[in-house]
Write an enzyme that holds these catalytic residues in place. Structure first.
Site, PDB file in Angstrom:
ATOM      1  N   LYS A 107       0.801  -1.143   0.013  1.00 53.67           N
ATOM      2  CA  LYS A 107       0.127   0.078  -0.007  1.00 53.67           C
ATOM      3  C   LYS A 107       0.990   1.247   0.067  1.00 53.67           C
ATOM      4  O   LYS A 107       1.501   1.542   1.159  1.00 53.67           O
ATOM      5  CB  LYS A 107      -1.012   0.020   1.286  1.00 53.67           C
ATOM      6  CG  LYS A 107      -1.931  -0.987   1.160  1.00 53.67           C
ATOM      7  CD  LYS A 107      -2.701  -1.248   2.629  1.00 53.67           C
ATOM      8  CE  LYS A 107      -3.538  -2.498   2.363  1.00 53.67           C
ATOM      9  NZ  LYS A 107      -4.356  -2.886   3.672  1.00 53.67           N
ATOM     10  N   LYS A 190      -5.179   5.909   3.091  1.00 59.81           N
ATOM     11  CA  LYS A 190      -5.403   5.485   4.458  1.00 59.81           C
ATOM     12  C   LYS A 190      -4.364   5.384   5.361  1.00 59.81           C
ATOM     13  O   LYS A 190      -4.684   5.515   6.415  1.00 59.81           O
ATOM     14  CB  LYS A 190      -6.482   4.293   4.419  1.00 59.81           C
ATOM     15  CG  LYS A 190      -5.594   2.898   4.144  1.00 59.81           C
ATOM     16  CD  LYS A 190      -5.131   2.297   5.456  1.00 59.81           C
ATOM     17  CE  LYS A 190      -4.343   1.136   5.051  1.00 59.81           C
ATOM     18  NZ  LYS A 190      -3.520   0.366   6.294  1.00 59.81           N
ATOM     19  N   SER A 253      -3.180  -1.020  14.116  1.00 60.35           N
ATOM     20  CA  SER A 253      -2.390  -0.265  12.950  1.00 60.35           C
ATOM     21  C   SER A 253      -1.204   0.280  13.202  1.00 60.35           C
ATOM     22  O   SER A 253      -1.068   0.912  14.097  1.00 60.35           O
ATOM     23  CB  SER A 253      -3.485   0.651  12.326  1.00 60.35           C
ATOM     24  OG  SER A 253      -2.574   1.685  11.357  1.00 60.35           O
TER      25      SER A 253
END
Ligand SMILES: NC(=O)C1=CN([C@@H]2O[C@H](COP(=O)(O)OP(=O)(O)OC[C@H]3O[C@@H](n4cnc5c(N)ncnc54)[C@H](OP(=O)(O)O)[C@@H]3O)[C@@H](O)[C@H]2O)C=CC1
Ligand SMILES: O=C(CO)COP(=O)(O)O
Length: 325
Positions: A107, A190, A253
């Site tokens: 990502k 994100k 996260s």
């Protein structure tokens, strides 16, 4: 052997190891490639990867450090950090069969070139078919067999469907789309916004502020996505809103955990890959080139670049002129 029976995973980190397990659970013949021969031999022998502690490797997974062996598979999952994808795929490219799907599972956006992950694959392995997989999925959860859903995109819809069939299972549910850019932007942006969310929590700004930040973060993610040609439903889907909600909600996260530490005035966690820190400057450059306003992402990039204090960034965001939603 029917098409798409075998899968190789390039990059034996936390996510690569979890995805190797996903593919094995889906019934594929799986090879996990680690670039370091000693690591490969250790993982093969011990059936655990220190990068994904406490998770037993599926018995069907073979581990190799031979890129030519890994390249023989019908499907390749490229699971290195975003800034290492070009080197990893370039190393693989000469050994690939023509038209092999190479699915980026990183990502991010490449520094310097502003290229998205499938563009990097297209340049590094011109004979491969680039695809992207992204969505709310912590490696640890996925490897433990906890359920989630993600998005898998490639330009050819029939291939996207076939890849979903090859990798999907009851606990790992990929949805297919041809909106490659939408999936890429959601996954990259994100991570940057999750750092901002962590800062909000680290600064004890309250649950209302966290919800407001996440929502305004989604708004700028969607603005950039639309400017880059992404579809609204993809941006509001698993790789955009879905992954944003996950990453902005928990210190599981690594990006959120980085923000949390910054907000508390603590040192950044050591040895944890927070892709958002690498993506922030390039995301802001891309947004500026597209003339898209991304105040939260700009604030994160400025904080990480030591151009703004956290307090000044918060004040700056809170005193922007009022405007229509
Ligand atoms: N962890 C997660 O929960 C999730 C991660 N992702 C994304 O997946 C990507 C990888 O993350 P993650 O697995 O967590 O990271 P890790 O830090 O756990 O692992 C990265 C792995 O990439 C390997 N690597 C680096 N460069 C190369 C190369 N040129 N060739 C082969 N292997 C290479 C490293 O090898 P070495 O050990 O030799 O350094 C390491 O094993 C990131 O973009 C992340 O955002 C996406 C969803 C979930
Ligand atoms: O991408 C992820 C979850 O979908 C993993 O998030 P972190 O990289 O922030 O840990």
């Amino acid at each position: 052997m029917p098409a798409h029976m075998s899968v190789s995973v390039i990059g034996a980190g936390a996510w690569g190891t979890a995805l190797a397990d996903v593919a094995a659970r889906a019934g594929r013949k799986v090879t996990l490639y680690a670039r370091n021969a000693e690591h490969a031999a250790q993982i093969q022998a011990m059936r655990v990867n220190p990068r994904l502690a406490g998770v037993q490797l599926h018995p069907g997974i073979a581990v190799t450090s031979d890129i030519a062996v890994a390249a023989l598979a019908d499907i390749i999952l490229a699971v290195t950090p975003a800034q290492h994808l070009r080197a990893a795929v370039g190393h693989l490219a000469p050994h690939l069969k023509p038209d092999t799907p190479v699915i980026a599972c990183a990502k991010g956006i490449e520094h310097g070139t502003h290229k998205f992950m499938t563009e990097v694959i297209a340049e590094a392995a011109p004979r491969a078919v680039p695809a992207i997989l992204s969505g709310p999925s912590f490696a640890d959860d996925v490897a433990r067999g906890l359920p989630t859903a993600v998005t898998l995109a490639t330009r050819d819809e029939a291939l996207a469907r076939a890849l979903v069939q090859a990798l999907g299972s009851a606990t790992f549910r990929p949805y297919h789309t041809t909106d490659v850019r939408g999936v890429e932007i959601g996954g990259a942006a994100k991570n940057v916004l999750a750092i901002a969310a962590g800062i909000v929590v680290g600064k004890n700004l309250g649950a209302s502020a966290l919800a407001a930040l996440t929502t305004r973060g989604f708004s700028e993610l969607a603005r950039l996505g639309r400017a880059c040609g992404a579809r609204a439903e993809t941006l509001a889907g698993l790789s955009g809103l879905g992954d944003l909600l996950l990453s902005c909600s928990t210190a599981q996260s690594r990006n959120f955990a980085l923000g949390l530490a910054l907000g508390r005035g603590e040192a950044a966690p050591i040895g944890k890959l927070a892709e958002g820190a690498f993506t922030a400057p390039v995301l802001c450059e891309l947004a500026a080139a597209q003339k898209v306003d991304m105040p939260v992402s700009n604030a994160v990039a400025a904080i990480l670049g030591d151009r703004l204090t956290i307090d000044a960034a918060i004040e700056g965001l809170l005193t922007r002129p009022f405007k229509a939603e």
